[in-house]
Design a protein around this motif. Structure first.
Motif, PDB file in Angstrom:
ATOM      1  N   SER A  60      -5.206  -8.333   7.416  1.00  6.15           N
ATOM      2  CA  SER A  60      -4.875  -6.955   7.047  1.00  6.15           C
ATOM      3  C   SER A  60      -4.958  -6.847   5.529  1.00  6.15           C
ATOM      4  CB  SER A  60      -3.469  -6.595   7.532  1.00  6.15           C
ATOM      5  OG  SER A  60      -3.420  -6.549   8.935  1.00  6.15           O
ATOM      6  N   SER A  99      -8.818  -5.454   8.280  1.00  5.92           N
ATOM      7  CA  SER A  99      -8.211  -4.183   8.630  1.00  5.92           C
ATOM      8  C   SER A  99      -7.987  -3.376   7.359  1.00  5.92           C
ATOM      9  CB  SER A  99      -6.873  -4.406   9.352  1.00  5.92           C
ATOM     10  OG  SER A  99      -6.288  -3.175   9.723  1.00  5.92           O
ATOM     11  N   ASP A 101      -6.139  -0.675   5.804  1.00  8.80           N
ATOM     12  CA  ASP A 101      -4.904   0.036   6.108  1.00  8.80           C
ATOM     13  C   ASP A 101      -4.605   1.170   5.136  1.00  8.80           C
ATOM     14  OD1 ASP A 101      -4.660  -1.828   8.111  1.00  8.80           O
ATOM     15  OD2 ASP A 101      -3.137  -3.029   7.097  1.00  8.80           O
ATOM     16  N   ARG A 273      -4.027  -6.291  16.555  1.00 11.10           N
ATOM     17  CA  ARG A 273      -3.500  -6.401  15.198  1.00 11.10           C
ATOM     18  C   ARG A 273      -2.162  -7.130  15.292  1.00 11.10           C
ATOM     19  NH1 ARG A 273      -3.081  -2.753  11.207  1.00 11.10           N
ATOM     20  NH2 ARG A 273      -1.569  -1.587  12.417  1.00 11.10           N
ATOM     21  N   ASN A 275       0.828  -8.005  13.692  1.00 13.37           N
ATOM     22  CA  ASN A 275       1.445  -7.375  12.540  1.00 13.37           C
ATOM     23  C   ASN A 275       2.637  -8.115  11.957  1.00 13.37           C
ATOM     24  OD1 ASN A 275      -0.029  -4.662  12.483  1.00 13.37           O
ATOM     25  ND2 ASN A 275       0.651  -4.772  14.607  1.00 13.37           N
ATOM     26  N   SER A 326      -7.094  -8.767  13.714  1.00 11.96           N
ATOM     27  CA  SER A 326      -6.624  -8.890  12.333  1.00 11.96           C
ATOM     28  C   SER A 326      -5.201  -9.435  12.342  1.00 11.96           C
ATOM     29  CB  SER A 326      -6.673  -7.548  11.599  1.00 11.96           C
ATOM     30  OG  SER A 326      -5.724  -6.648  12.115  1.00 11.96           O
TER      31      SER A 326
END
Length: 350
Positions: A60, A99, A101, A273, A275, A326
């Protein structure tokens, strides 16, 4: 619907949300060479060669000085890396996606996307988050509090004009996944999930097809409330040809409990993703950032999640579908090292 989102924002202190949350401008400078790539070594090259070309693993964003010696050669500021680091990032043999963002906080233009596309090789694929102006049900104050409903929430025209079309025009064939991450919903909305699902269906069915421009591209939906994870949500995604973006986050059930939804949508591309480590629970990103910075080592390894992801990644690619994963620094402490560990797990049984 065609709601004037900017006008709505001007009527509330929510206009300050971008100033609070937006990162520095990380649009790379054309032809930038200020950041050199770290020579990867034989093991990383071997891992990359062993992976299917359908598998795109990455992180990310990329603006982290702590990745010196892993992705960058030498020390750099986060501002320099945000601006000039993508070219070096894309030279890492395992980092085949990233990614983006920043567009969540402020929509990006086709020209900004095109600058990114020019920095990466032809087989690189981007994961891009949709702007909050269409994925957050609330307009927010400077401290993140929701202050009033967002009239542009899941607005199809806003999604096309401010996200999908600029991405198509700027990234072209380098689109991997365009991800609509739906922010946590107020309880008043969650009490009527059928209405939300109908609204989501209208959005997804209105979007232009990606395939003519981006043959490998997919539309994916990520959620932050477990209320979405019902059969009707699966049906909406399938009817629109969209994918479920597996979100690994403490607000959602663990990966094992999300697998039935993924199986119900098989076969097809896989988008994930990773996170946040579940150890941080409700403390969220700030607690993870404090414990993991400068993101140069694996602090809380999660081999069980990696093993589960590896099985999905391996099976999806073997069936002939694209994979986009990601990893955030807040997942285990260092996203590039998580990618290396995940790649090892993927090829362990091939």
């Amino acid at each position: 619907m065609g709601t004037d989102y900017a006008g709505a924002m001007s009527n509330t202190t929510a206009i300050h949300q971008h100033a609070l949350f937006a990162d520095a401008d990380d649009t790379p400078a054309p032809g930038a060479t200020a950041v050199d790539a770290q020579p990867p070594g034989d093991e990383l090259h071997a891992l990359a060669q062993a992976l299917s070309p359908r598998i795109h693993l990455g992180t990310s964003s990329w603006s982290y000085p702590g990745w010196a010696g892993l992705v960058w050669a030498g020390a750099h500021t986060d501002a320099a890396l945000a601006r000039d680091g993508l070219l070096a990032y894309a030279q890492h043999p395992l980092l085949r996606t990233v990614s983006i963002d920043r567009g969540f906080y402020r929509p990006m233009t086709a020209e900004q996307f095109a600058l990114y596309a020019a920095q990466v090789p032809d087989d690189f694929r981007f994961i891009v988050k949709a702007p909050a102006l269409v994925t957050d049900a609330m307009l927010r104050a400077g401290d993140g509090r929701g202050v009033q409903p967002n009239p542009a929430f899941l607005d199809p025209q806003q999604a096309i004009d401010r996200f999908v079309q600029p991405a198509l025009d700027g990234l072209g064939a380098k689109i991997g996944a365009l991800v609509f991450e739906i922010s946590p919903l107020p309880s008043t909305l969650r009490r009527d999930m059928p209405a939300l699902l109908e609204r989501l269906a209208r959005l997804l069915t209105a979007l232009p097809a990606l395939a003519p421009t981006a043959p490998d591209g997919v539309i994916a939906v990520e959620v932050r409330d477990p209320d979405w994870l019902v059969p009707a949500f699966r049906d909406v995604l399938r009817a629109a040809g969209a994918r479920y973006c597996l979100g690994l986050h403490p607000r959602l059930p663990p990966i094992a409990e999300q697998l039935p939804l993924l199986r119900a949508m098989w076969p097809g591309p896989f988008v994930c993703r990773w996170n946040l480590n579940r150890l941080h629970g409700a403390q969220g990103y700030e607690a993870a950032k404090a414990g993991y910075a400068p993101f140069d080592r694996l602090v809380d390894p999660d081999p069980d999640t990696r093993a589960a992801l590896a099985r999905i990644v391996r099976g999806t690619a073997a069936a002939g579908f694209q994979v986009y994963v990601s990893v955030n620094n807040k997942a285990e402490g260092c996203a590039p090292l998580s990618v290396v560990a995940l790649a090892r797990a993927v090829i362990a049984e091939t």
